[in-house]
Each structure stands twice: as C-alpha cells, then as structure tokens.
Design a protein around this motif. Structure first.
Motif, PDB file in Angstrom:
ATOM      1  N   PHE A   1      -3.968   3.732  11.852  1.00  0.00           N
ATOM      2  CA  PHE A   1      -4.104   4.112  10.020  1.00  0.00           C
ATOM      3  C   PHE A   1      -3.821   3.038   9.496  1.00  0.00           C
ATOM      4  N   ALA A   2      -4.266   2.868   8.102  1.00  0.00           N
ATOM      5  CA  ALA A   2      -4.309   1.939   7.241  1.00  0.00           C
ATOM      6  C   ALA A   2      -4.767   2.757   5.857  1.00  0.00           C
ATOM      7  N   GLY A   3      -4.036   2.570   4.863  1.00  0.00           N
ATOM      8  CA  GLY A   3      -4.421   3.144   3.413  1.00  0.00           C
ATOM      9  C   GLY A   3      -3.857   2.195   2.405  1.00  0.00           C
ATOM     10  N   THR A   4      -4.404   2.427   1.389  1.00  0.00           N
ATOM     11  CA  THR A   4      -3.779   1.861   0.070  1.00  0.00           C
ATOM     12  C   THR A   4      -3.796   2.768  -1.133  1.00  0.00           C
ATOM     13  N   GLU A   5      -3.021   2.999  -1.969  1.00  0.00           N
ATOM     14  CA  GLU A   5      -2.825   3.872  -2.875  1.00  0.00           C
ATOM     15  C   GLU A   5      -2.137   3.068  -4.128  1.00  0.00           C
ATOM     16  N   ASN A   6      -1.786   4.017  -5.158  1.00  0.00           N
ATOM     17  CA  ASN A   6      -1.046   3.572  -6.340  1.00  0.00           C
ATOM     18  C   ASN A   6      -0.004   4.463  -6.707  1.00  0.00           C
ATOM     19  N   ASP A   7       1.042   4.345  -7.019  1.00  0.00           N
ATOM     20  CA  ASP A   7       2.096   5.185  -7.638  1.00  0.00           C
ATOM     21  C   ASP A   7       2.931   4.392  -8.765  1.00  0.00           C
ATOM     22  N   PRO A   8       2.382   5.079  -9.967  1.00  0.00           N
ATOM     23  CA  PRO A   8       2.861   4.300 -11.020  1.00  0.00           C
ATOM     24  C   PRO A   8       4.681   4.346 -11.396  1.00  0.00           C
ATOM     25  N   MET A   9       5.115   5.152 -10.381  1.00  0.00           N
ATOM     26  CA  MET A   9       6.722   5.032 -10.248  1.00  0.00           C
ATOM     27  C   MET A   9       7.074   3.702  -9.778  1.00  0.00           C
ATOM     28  N   ILE A  10       6.404   3.189  -8.893  1.00  0.00           N
ATOM     29  CA  ILE A  10       6.708   1.791  -8.394  1.00  0.00           C
ATOM     30  C   ILE A  10       6.827   0.780  -9.627  1.00  0.00           C
ATOM     31  N   GLN A  11       5.524   0.791 -10.428  1.00  0.00           N
ATOM     32  CA  GLN A  11       5.522  -0.356 -11.491  1.00  0.00           C
ATOM     33  C   GLN A  11       6.762   0.006 -12.440  1.00  0.00           C
ATOM     34  N   GLN A  12       6.974   1.313 -12.645  1.00  0.00           N
ATOM     35  CA  GLN A  12       8.311   1.749 -13.642  1.00  0.00           C
ATOM     36  C   GLN A  12       9.632   1.193 -13.011  1.00  0.00           C
TER      37      GLN A  12
ATOM     38  N   ASP B   1       2.321  -3.982  -9.188  1.00  0.00           N
ATOM     39  CA  ASP B   1       1.676  -3.248 -10.034  1.00  0.00           C
ATOM     40  C   ASP B   1       1.500  -1.734  -9.687  1.00  0.00           C
ATOM     41  N   GLY B   2       2.557  -1.062  -8.789  1.00  0.00           N
ATOM     42  CA  GLY B   2       2.348   0.040  -8.389  1.00  0.00           C
ATOM     43  C   GLY B   2       1.584   0.337  -7.083  1.00  0.00           C
ATOM     44  N   THR B   3       0.921  -0.576  -6.691  1.00  0.00           N
ATOM     45  CA  THR B   3       0.071  -0.546  -5.499  1.00  0.00           C
ATOM     46  C   THR B   3       1.055  -0.463  -4.237  1.00  0.00           C
ATOM     47  N   TYR B   4       0.488   0.208  -3.298  1.00  0.00           N
ATOM     48  CA  TYR B   4       1.212   0.162  -2.097  1.00  0.00           C
ATOM     49  C   TYR B   4       0.041   0.274  -0.717  1.00  0.00           C
TER      50      TYR B   4
END
Length: 138
Positions: A85-96, A31-34
């Motif tokens: 460190f820890a973090g969650t983000e979204n990159d639409p390119m992953i989903q594409q 879904d683009g999340t990482y």
C-alpha cells in the motif's frame, strides 16, 4: 521542500505462530501532507486481515492517528499473499500543530485478525470439491 518527519515500524512480526508480517513507513510534512507506505505478507495456510496505525503527537501530547487496513491470503483462500500500500493525503491539523513540535512523539501498532469460521468454510468447500471430483471418477 517542507520540513519532514519520518516514522518506521521496522519489521512487523507477530508471535503465537501467526504466519504474517510486514513493515510500514509514515512521513509527515509541515504543509499538512502525509504519506504512508507498507507491505504485509502471509506465508501459511490461513488468511489474515491486517492493520497498522501510527499515532503522532506534538509536544503537548495532542495526537493525530494514521492507519491502513488490508488483507493477505493464505493457502486456503484464493488471492495474493502480499498486500502493498501507498498513499498521500493532507490533514490541515498537521500544519496547525507543526509549530508546537508535531512529530516529536510517535508510536505505532500493528494487528492481525483471523476469521476461524471463514477458514472452516473454506476447508469444507475444498473437501466438497474434492469429493465431487472423486465421484466423477467412480
């Protein structure tokens, strides 16, 4: 739950007497999340700027990079020897790119940098502080 691909560095160990190391983990989702998590630790005198990067690509070699930077403090500088460190983000390119095999290829690289001038200045301050304390007892 979306499809998921995981990448691990395993133990990060630097040669040449670098007294720092750690590990990192990256999860990418359809879904683009990482999410990226990790830990660095300094165990010697100097402090280090630390970084880790993952490069993940699809079957056609189109890459997306993920990275993190931080600092671990050695004996000569106040601060924590640990950097978590820890973090969650979204990159639409992953989903594409997911349908084209995104995440089938991946590499990582970690780096440390030491600022020699900063270390010299810290040592000078320690010597000046010691001299000041000694002069109080004369």
């Amino acid at each position: 739950m979306p499809d998921r691909k995981d990448f691990d560095t395993g133990p990060i160990v630097f040669g040449d007497g670098i007294a720092a190391g750690g590990n990192a983990h990256l999860s990418v989702f359809s879904d683009g999340t990482y999410s990226m998590t990790g830990h660095f630790h300094a165990s010697g005198l100097p402090s280090y700027d630390v970084s880790v990067a993952f490069i993940v690509a699809d079957d056609e070699g189109r890459p997306i990079s993920f990275g993190h930077t931080g600092r671990v403090h050695g004996t000569l500088e106040p601060g924590s020897r640990d950097h978590d460190f820890a973090g969650t983000e979204n990159d639409p390119m992953i989903q594409q790119l997911w349908p084209t095999g995104f995440g089938d290829q991946g590499e990582w690289k970690a780096n440390v940098n030491i600022n020699i001038q900063e270390m010299i200045d810290a040592a000078k301050n320690d010597v000046s502080d010691a001299a000041l304390v000694a002069s109080l007892f004369v």
